[in-house]
Motif scaffolding. Structure first.
Motif, mmCIF file in Angstrom:
data_model
loop_
_atom_site.group_PDB
_atom_site.id
_atom_site.type_symbol
_atom_site.label_atom_id
_atom_site.label_comp_id
_atom_site.label_asym_id
_atom_site.label_seq_id
_atom_site.Cartn_x
_atom_site.Cartn_y
_atom_site.Cartn_z
ATOM 1 N N THR A 151 -0.333 14.916 8.928
ATOM 2 C CA THR A 151 0.002 14.176 7.687
ATOM 3 C C THR A 151 1.477 14.609 6.885
ATOM 4 O OG1 THR A 151 -1.202 13.547 5.423
ATOM 5 C CG2 THR A 151 -0.845 15.774 6.162
ATOM 6 N N SER A 152 1.713 13.852 5.820
ATOM 7 C CA SER A 152 2.640 14.132 5.134
ATOM 8 C C SER A 152 2.410 14.861 4.113
ATOM 9 C CB SER A 152 3.680 12.896 4.649
ATOM 10 O OG SER A 152 2.820 12.325 3.538
ATOM 11 N N GLU A 153 3.332 15.846 3.642
ATOM 12 C CA GLU A 153 2.936 16.701 2.282
ATOM 13 C C GLU A 153 2.702 15.801 1.022
ATOM 14 O OE1 GLU A 153 6.011 19.306 1.926
ATOM 15 O OE2 GLU A 153 5.917 20.500 3.582
ATOM 16 N N ASP A 154 3.372 14.761 0.934
ATOM 17 C CA ASP A 154 2.995 13.813 -0.113
ATOM 18 C C ASP A 154 1.826 13.192 0.081
ATOM 19 O OD1 ASP A 154 5.528 14.238 -1.190
ATOM 20 O OD2 ASP A 154 6.381 12.543 -0.461
ATOM 21 N N PHE A 155 1.272 12.734 0.972
ATOM 22 C CA PHE A 155 -0.042 11.937 1.299
ATOM 23 C C PHE A 155 -0.997 13.201 0.982
ATOM 24 C CE2 PHE A 155 -3.544 9.882 3.040
ATOM 25 C CZ PHE A 155 -3.193 8.607 2.846
ATOM 26 N N ARG A 156 -1.023 14.299 1.511
ATOM 27 C CA ARG A 156 -1.782 15.401 1.393
ATOM 28 C C ARG A 156 -2.098 15.545 -0.335
ATOM 29 N NH1 ARG A 156 0.823 20.707 2.657
ATOM 30 N NH2 ARG A 156 1.994 20.105 0.427
ATOM 31 N N ASP A 157 -0.920 15.474 -0.788
ATOM 32 C CA ASP A 157 -0.935 16.178 -2.330
ATOM 33 C C ASP A 157 -1.694 14.961 -3.143
ATOM 34 O OD1 ASP A 157 0.327 18.279 -1.587
ATOM 35 O OD2 ASP A 157 2.253 17.798 -2.270
ATOM 36 N N ARG A 207 2.506 4.414 10.810
ATOM 37 C CA ARG A 207 2.788 5.424 9.991
ATOM 38 C C ARG A 207 2.147 5.519 8.613
ATOM 39 N NH1 ARG A 207 8.939 7.720 9.553
ATOM 40 N NH2 ARG A 207 8.826 6.890 11.615
ATOM 41 N N LEU A 208 1.450 6.604 8.362
ATOM 42 C CA LEU A 208 0.947 6.919 7.255
ATOM 43 C C LEU A 208 1.960 7.216 6.113
ATOM 44 C CD1 LEU A 208 -2.138 6.654 6.562
ATOM 45 C CD2 LEU A 208 -2.137 8.974 6.226
ATOM 46 N N THR A 209 1.799 6.684 4.927
ATOM 47 C CA THR A 209 3.062 6.989 3.969
ATOM 48 C C THR A 209 2.311 6.896 2.412
ATOM 49 O OG1 THR A 209 4.895 6.307 2.770
ATOM 50 C CG2 THR A 209 3.795 4.560 4.168
ATOM 51 N N ALA A 211 3.733 5.660 0.086
ATOM 52 C CA ALA A 211 4.241 4.417 -0.512
ATOM 53 C C ALA A 211 3.310 3.250 -0.507
ATOM 54 C CB ALA A 211 5.438 4.198 0.017
ATOM 55 N N ASN A 212 2.366 3.423 0.663
ATOM 56 C CA ASN A 212 1.464 2.378 1.018
ATOM 57 C C ASN A 212 0.191 2.554 0.247
ATOM 58 O OD1 ASN A 212 -0.666 0.485 2.345
ATOM 59 N ND2 ASN A 212 0.981 0.508 4.161
ATOM 60 N N SER A 213 -0.119 1.696 -0.685
ATOM 61 C CA SER A 213 -1.227 1.844 -1.752
ATOM 62 C C SER A 213 -2.630 1.532 -0.926
ATOM 63 C CB SER A 213 -1.282 0.944 -3.166
ATOM 64 O OG SER A 213 -0.940 -0.400 -2.576
ATOM 65 N N GLU A 214 -2.729 0.545 -0.218
ATOM 66 C CA GLU A 214 -3.740 0.352 0.859
ATOM 67 C C GLU A 214 -4.188 1.619 1.688
ATOM 68 O OE1 GLU A 214 -3.099 -3.129 3.118
ATOM 69 O OE2 GLU A 214 -3.174 -4.482 1.403
ATOM 70 N N GLN A 215 -3.357 2.138 2.158
ATOM 71 C CA GLN A 215 -3.658 3.536 3.075
ATOM 72 C C GLN A 215 -4.065 4.627 2.093
ATOM 73 O OE1 GLN A 215 0.246 4.209 4.863
ATOM 74 N NE2 GLN A 215 -0.372 2.931 6.909
ATOM 75 N N LEU A 216 -3.494 4.814 0.986
ATOM 76 C CA LEU A 216 -3.940 5.788 0.072
ATOM 77 C C LEU A 216 -5.625 5.525 -0.605
ATOM 78 C CD1 LEU A 216 -1.427 6.623 -2.704
ATOM 79 C CD2 LEU A 216 -2.201 8.184 -1.102
ATOM 80 N N VAL A 217 -5.869 4.211 -0.615
ATOM 81 C CA VAL A 217 -7.089 3.974 -0.843
ATOM 82 C C VAL A 217 -8.145 3.997 0.096
ATOM 83 C CG1 VAL A 217 -8.889 1.873 -1.504
ATOM 84 C CG2 VAL A 217 -6.693 2.048 -2.776
ATOM 85 N N LEU A 218 -7.508 3.914 1.224
ATOM 86 C CA LEU A 218 -8.501 4.101 2.535
ATOM 87 C C LEU A 218 -8.677 5.706 2.868
ATOM 88 C CD1 LEU A 218 -9.720 3.053 5.255
ATOM 89 C CD2 LEU A 218 -7.508 3.215 6.157
ATOM 90 N N GLY A 219 -7.522 6.444 2.584
ATOM 91 C CA GLY A 219 -7.647 7.657 2.728
ATOM 92 C C GLY A 219 -8.630 8.446 1.673
#
Length: 240
Positions: A151-157, A207-209, A211-219
């Protein structure tokens, strides 16, 4: 600001000898070398870049046995700690491995962590599902961890304020069989077995980021599902 990605696996108390840790380390570096050309050569870390570039080593079990006899790589009575890098002049272009193994894990879990490249050309090649699934597989086959993540540190946080290992999901998340059965998950999430060791959950083929709101919601959704199933819990530090 550029996101920083890493791959990591963690496991609790597993006191192992220098011979056992050396064998696992050789297996890990051998598998990792097949994932990308940048992982074909390794150097010990040192006080200066110039000195470290003189410390290239062959990642064999014999080499690691020699390392683990050094006081600087020992963790008291049990356990070993070691770090290596790919020798790239810019740290953002290559990779750095740090590992702790054979420890009773009273203060922190045993682990193997690989910092992933941030800049071209390494980032373009490595930060892909095809490469990173093999990187995580290399870690699992060598170390037999309880839990792992890419993962990325930002996505984890964004998904976990504490960031406790074992308690959040990433771009890819590994669960050992001992954690329980991973339930069916909705598309685009897919799952892969890692031999008979456990299950790898892949959130996205892209790539997970953060900045992608849809990926954050899914996560967040997948994290809630797995939390309800009891799969997301801190890695145990000691045997109960």
């Amino acid at each position: 600001m550029m996101e920083t990605y890493y791959a990591a696996v963690y496991w609790g108390c597993r006191v192992e000898s220098a011979e056992e840790c050396a064998r696992r380390a050789e297996t890990f570096f051998r598998h990792l070398s097949r994932c990308d050309p940048d992982y074909a050569r390794w150097f010990e870390q040192a006080d200066s870049r110039k000195k470290a570039l003189q410390l290239q080593f062959d990642p064999s079990a014999e080499t690691f046995m020699r390392f683990f006899k050094k006081r600087g790589y020992r963790l008291g009575k049990v356990g070993f700690s070691f770090g290596a890098w790919t020798g790239h002049e810019s740290r953002e272009r290559g990779g750095v491995v740090s590992l702790t193994c054979g420890d009773d894990a009273v203060g922190a879990p045993n682990n193997c962590i690989l910092d992933l490249p941030r800049e071209k050309p390494g980032a373009e090649r490595v930060l892909s599902v095809s490469v990173l699934t093999e990187v995580l597989r290399a870690m699992v086959l060598a170390w037999e961890p309880d839990w792992g993540v890419v993962t990325s540190e930002d996505f984890r946080d964004s998904l976990s304020q504490e960031g406790d290992v074992g308690t959040f999901v990433g771009w890819m998340t590994y669960f050992s069989r001992s954690r329980g059965e991973v339930p069916s998950l909705p598309a685009p999430v897919r799952m892969e077995l890692v031999e008979n060791r456990g299950t790898l959950v892949i959130l996205s083929s892209e790539r997970l980021t953060v900045a992608n709101s849809e990926q954050l919601v899914l996560g967040r959704h997948i994290q809630d599902v797995l939390l309800a199933k009891g799969l997301l819990k801190p890695v145990a530090l000691t045997v109960q």
